[in-house]
Design an enzyme around this catalytic site. Structure first.
Site, mmCIF file in Angstrom:
data_model
loop_
_atom_site.group_PDB
_atom_site.id
_atom_site.type_symbol
_atom_site.label_atom_id
_atom_site.label_comp_id
_atom_site.label_asym_id
_atom_site.label_seq_id
_atom_site.Cartn_x
_atom_site.Cartn_y
_atom_site.Cartn_z
ATOM 1 N N HIS A 127 22.712 40.365 47.304
ATOM 2 C CA HIS A 127 24.144 40.592 47.532
ATOM 3 C C HIS A 127 24.736 41.438 46.396
ATOM 4 O O HIS A 127 25.448 42.419 46.648
ATOM 5 C CB HIS A 127 24.862 39.242 47.635
ATOM 6 N N GLU A 128 24.415 41.064 45.164
ATOM 7 C CA GLU A 128 24.965 41.801 44.010
ATOM 8 C C GLU A 128 24.454 43.250 43.995
ATOM 9 O O GLU A 128 25.219 44.180 43.719
ATOM 10 C CB GLU A 128 24.608 41.085 42.701
ATOM 11 N N HIS A 131 26.320 45.429 46.373
ATOM 12 C CA HIS A 131 27.564 46.015 45.856
ATOM 13 C C HIS A 131 27.278 47.331 45.120
ATOM 14 O O HIS A 131 28.095 48.247 45.143
ATOM 15 C CB HIS A 131 28.269 45.052 44.897
ATOM 16 N N GLU A 186 32.673 42.546 50.624
ATOM 17 C CA GLU A 186 31.851 41.331 50.515
ATOM 18 C C GLU A 186 30.972 41.151 51.745
ATOM 19 O O GLU A 186 29.794 40.811 51.649
ATOM 20 C CB GLU A 186 32.741 40.096 50.307
HETATM 21 ZN ZN ZN Z 1 30.198 40.049 46.187
#
Ligand code: ZN
Length: 253
Positions: A127-128, A131, A186
């Site tokens: 997830h990071e 980004h 997100e």
């Molecule tokens: Zn995030």
């Protein structure tokens, strides 16, 4: 209170203002420079310098530390992700947190490793990293720089990166840790992680269970909400979204 804990208090309450008020930079003619002049490579270089500063201020696990060895085992196949070279380190602090920066640095905190399985850690790192791949971190940094005197140093006339003071780099690091992204960003980072797990044959449900563990972290009402929870609300809804997608994909019943 250790540095990271103090940093978190600052980032929770003063996410941008502490950074924007970094003092001591000549305004003058450099104000004419637009932060749009900062290239992606320059943003990555500024991120790298801020991470070097964070590494110097935090207890980085040694190469032979069991936490480092576990992380290295987990990411053995992932030193390059979507073409981006990644460097990984563990901060041996109790906070439940992890982050990735535009230069490809991933930092995982001991407190997070203590509560997550290997696959759940991959899901959170995915997830990071999402980004970063989606340019959310770059855009957040540019927007922070636009409001900051740091840009006057960062974007010199020759287009080279100027030398930032340690306190300025600390301000940048502070901002990177506290950056909040939009709901859509997100969701897209979640989708990136889901696709990453699926592509490499991991159980995608690790993404859902990691969110559910984070949701519990946020509900304790104890000494403080984990940083990753405060920047990532709606953990339960996000977990449900992963379950729904996994069901549609025929990965769970
Ligand atoms: Zn995030």
């Amino acid at each position: 209170m250790n540095y990271i804990a103090r940093l978190f208090l600052l980032t929770v309450w003063l996410p941008v203002s502490t950074f924007a008020q970094q003092p001591g930079l000549a305004q003058a003619a450099m104000d004419a420079l637009n932060s749009a002049m900062l290239s992606d490579a320059q943003v990555a270089e500024l991120s790298r310098q801020a991470v070097v500063e964070m590494d110097a201020k935090n207890p980085v696990a040694a190469p032979n530390d069991p936490y480092t060895q576990r992380l290295n085992r987990i990411v053995a196949r992932h030193h390059t992700v979507s073409g981006l070279p990644i460097n990984y380190k563990v901060y041996k602090v109790p906070d439940v947190n992890a982050f990735a920066t535009a230069d490809g640095s991933v930092r995982v905190f001991k407190g997070l490793m203590d509560i997550m399985t290997d696959n759940e850690l991959l899901a959170i790192m995915g997830h990071e990293i999402g980004h970063v791949i989606n340019h959310d971190t770059r855009d957040a940094m540019k927007s922070a720089l636009r409001r900051s005197a740091v840009r006057n140093v960062a974007a010199s006339q020759s287009g080279l990166i100027g030398k930032l003071s340690r306190s300025q780099l600390g301000g940048l690091a502070d901002y990177m840790l506290g950056a909040k992204f939009s709901r859509q960003q997100e969701t897209e980072a979640d989708d990136y992680s889901y696709g990453f797990l699926k592509r490499y044959g991991y159980n995608v449900m690790a993404l859902a269970t990691s969110f559910e563990k984070l949701a519990k972290q946020g509900g304790g009402g104890g000494s403080g909400v984990a940083q990753i929870v405060s920047t990532h609300p709606d953990s339960k809804a996000r977990a449900q979204r992963v379950r729904d997608r996994a069901r549609r994909d025929g990965l769970i019943r």
